[in-house]
Design a protein around this motif. Structure first.
Motif, short mmCIF file in Angstrom:
data_model
loop_
_atom_site.label_atom_id
_atom_site.label_comp_id
_atom_site.label_asym_id
_atom_site.label_seq_id
_atom_site.Cartn_x
_atom_site.Cartn_y
_atom_site.Cartn_z
N ASN A 1 -25.23 90.85 88.89
CA ASN A 1 -26.67 90.67 88.76
C ASN A 1 -27.36 92.01 88.54
O ASN A 1 -28.01 92.24 87.52
CB ASN A 1 -27.20 89.99 90.03
N LEU B 1 -26.45 91.85 84.47
CA LEU B 1 -27.31 90.78 83.96
C LEU B 1 -28.78 91.18 83.90
O LEU B 1 -29.50 90.75 82.99
CB LEU B 1 -27.14 89.51 84.81
N GLY C 1 -29.97 90.39 80.47
CA GLY C 1 -30.97 89.32 80.43
C GLY C 1 -32.24 89.78 79.75
O GLY C 1 -32.82 89.06 78.93
N LEU D 1 -26.63 84.35 79.84
CA LEU D 1 -25.51 83.92 80.67
C LEU D 1 -24.28 83.63 79.83
O LEU D 1 -23.15 83.99 80.20
CB LEU D 1 -25.89 82.69 81.49
N LYS D 2 -24.48 82.97 78.69
CA LYS D 2 -23.35 82.67 77.80
C LYS D 2 -22.69 83.96 77.32
O LYS D 2 -21.45 84.06 77.29
CB LYS D 2 -23.85 81.86 76.60
N THR E 1 -22.73 86.86 78.84
CA THR E 1 -22.06 87.48 79.98
C THR E 1 -20.70 86.85 80.21
O THR E 1 -19.70 87.55 80.43
CB THR E 1 -22.94 87.35 81.24
N GLN E 2 -20.64 85.54 80.16
CA GLN E 2 -19.37 84.86 80.34
C GLN E 2 -18.37 85.25 79.25
O GLN E 2 -17.21 85.57 79.52
CB GLN E 2 -19.58 83.34 80.33
N LEU F 1 -27.41 82.43 92.63
CA LEU F 1 -27.07 82.93 91.31
C LEU F 1 -25.86 83.86 91.35
O LEU F 1 -24.95 83.74 90.51
CB LEU F 1 -28.27 83.66 90.70
N LEU G 1 -22.50 83.31 89.30
CA LEU G 1 -22.08 84.26 88.26
C LEU G 1 -20.62 84.63 88.41
O LEU G 1 -19.88 84.71 87.41
CB LEU G 1 -22.94 85.53 88.34
N PRO H 1 -22.61 78.11 81.83
CA PRO H 1 -23.88 78.81 81.99
C PRO H 1 -25.07 77.89 82.22
O PRO H 1 -26.00 78.26 82.96
CB PRO H 1 -24.02 79.57 80.67
N VAL I 1 -25.21 77.14 85.85
CA VAL I 1 -25.66 78.32 86.58
C VAL I 1 -27.18 78.44 86.51
O VAL I 1 -27.86 78.68 87.52
CB VAL I 1 -25.01 79.60 86.01
N ALA I 2 -27.73 78.26 85.33
CA ALA I 2 -29.18 78.35 85.15
C ALA I 2 -29.91 77.26 85.93
O ALA I 2 -30.94 77.52 86.57
CB ALA I 2 -29.52 78.25 83.67
#
Length: 477
Positions: free
Chosen positions: A241, A245, A249, A278-279, A281-282, A448, A452, A462, A465-466
């Protein structure tokens, strides 16, 4: 073995700290002073606080009516202060103030950063906060609503340093038109790339790549050398985070989106731009450019990968850079000289911002609202808060570490600093964005951050997660 720690750039953030909002860890040791009592989780008493020249002028009032005890709680341990300019400055100002007020007993409770956050939350829950303490931005709204923290708006406006304050630093500590703390320690960043410039040059890059596509394209070169491209540690969950992120983000959403989240004016974690971050990051953590054990090691472990040469770069916070610099200058001056700094590369498809790094002051000196019942004690606590965040502190960290804090310093003579320090000072010229977990509430980040860690392992999508983050946000903020 205890290393000789050097005068380097950087603080916490908050960053611890800074750690800034970041949940950085540190070790804890204590020092007994003649008129201040310091208590820590480590019962060993040492006398290893860094000796420094007094380059500041004590502007604190020499005459205060209060003659009792003031208890202050913070996380600037003596060991951390040896390698961290903000913590060194904080402890130095504490001691100068105590020396100037012999009739006041300054009782200090000093804990490691993670322990501090846990303990201060427990004390807040019991309505038993210390007289003076460090307030994390994410707690401002809840503790203000509960009446736990003093409204410091007028105290700030009438401060002898008011004209020198960088007003943008107050944002995490404001709620409903009022301000509840004086931003403390130094400006820090949680998202810094430190890299071996010669190794990346051998890979075909004169500077660190500006896009993640370029990072991926260099994977074969580093695989052949059996060197990890980028080291990262997320065992403690907050790192993904704070140190990744928050910046990535912002690249997708832009700053207005997160300000809307903070101010509850319509933005949602389920908005497509954030889901896209998020996508990405994954995908990037599954692309093989990071160490395979990133979810099993800490940020401390990740920086050791860079120090021992098994990683060509590392992403971490300013506290990590401070440690890396202090270690390499003694143990590997060649790598120290080759180490340069960069922002996190731009993800493909991200159009919200470019070249940003999350930065700010994640903690502020706050005062227990109960102190207002004793005007003389309140005046003393205010005087202490001014000392810890005012001109003396800012001048000290600027002249000794090339750091910036709440109170502006007219100029910093960079000629006495080496290239490592100068390069990092210049890194902060990149545009800033907010540190996610300097705001909202821990109840949101608990959800979160856990998701993550699971998401980058490919065990949750993702979108889920959101949705989980949005639910926690609606229920707790």
């Amino acid at each position: 073995m205890k290393r000789k720690l050097l005068s380097l750039v950087l603080c916490v953030t908050l960053v611890a700290s800074m750690a800034v909002g970041c949940g950085k860890k540190n070790n804890n040791s204590t020092k007994k002073d003649t008129n201040s009592t310091e208590t820590a989780t480590d019962t060993t008493k040492t006398d290893d606080t860094k000796e420094t020249d007094d380059t500041t002028t004590d502007t604190s009032s020499s005459e205060l009516a209060y003659k009792g005890t003031i208890n202050i709680m913070h996380f600037s341990t003596s060991e951390e202060a040896q390698g961290n300019g903000g913590s060194d400055g904080f402890r130095t100002m504490n001691q100068q103030w105590a020396d100037a007020h012999k009739d006041i007993k300054l009782e200090q409770n000093v804990l490691a950063n993670d322990e501090y956050k846990s303990k201060i939350a427990t004390l807040a829950g019991a309505n038993d906060l210390p007289d003076v303490f460090l307030l994390q931005g994410m707690n401002t709204k809840a503790w203000a609503e509960q009446g736990l923290i003093l409204d410091m708006t007028d105290i700030i406006n009438t401060s002898p340093y008011a004209a020198q304050y960088d007003l943008s630093k107050f944002y995490p500590f404001q709620y409903d038109g009022k301000t509840y703390g004086l931003p403390a320690l130094c400006e820090g960043s949680c998202a810094i790339v430190a890299y071996d410039s010669e190794l990346w040059k051998a890979a075909g890059f004169d500077a660190f790549p500006t896009t993640w596509d370029e990072i991926v394209s260099a994977k074969a070169f580093f695989d052949d050398k059996k060197v990890t491209e980028v080291a990262f540690g997320n065992r403690d969950k907050w790192n993904m985070n704070s140190c990744f992120l928050s910046t990535v983000g912002d690249r997708f959403t832009g700053s207005d989106w997160y300000h809307s989240i903070i101010e509850k004016t319509g933005a949602k974690f389920t908005d497509q731009a954030f889901v896209d971050s998020l996508k990405f990051t994954q995908e990037i953590f599954q692309a093989g450019v990071f160490n395979k054990d990133f979810n099993a090691i800490t940020n401390e472990d990740a920086r050791e990968y860079y120090i021992d040469g098994s990683a060509a770069a590392v992403i971490g916070g300013n506290w990590d850079i401070s440690y890396i610099g202090a270690t390499l200058k003694e143990s590997n001056p060649e790598l120290y000289a080759r180490t340069k700094f960069a922002v996190i590369p731009q993800p493909a498809g991200a159009s919200g911002s470019t070249n940003t790094h999350n930065t700010g002051m994640g903690y502020a000196v706050a005062i227990n609202a109960k102190v207002a019942d004793d005007p003389d004690k309140l005046a003393a606590c205010i005087d202490l808060a001014y000392k810890l965040t005012g001109s003396d502190f800012s001048t000290y960290v600027a002249e000794n570490y090339a750091l910036s804090a709440l109170t502006k310093v007219d100029s910093v003579d960079m000629s006495k600093f080496d290239q490592f320090t100068t390069d990092f000072y210049n890194f902060y010229q990149n545009p800033g964005c907010e540190i996610y977990d300097s705001f909202l509430t821990g109840a949101v980040w608990d959800v979160l951050n856990t998701d993550l860690q699971t998401m980058v392992n490919g065990e949750i999508d993702p979108e889920t997660v959101a949705a989980n983050a949005q639910k926690a946000y609606e229920e707790n903020y």
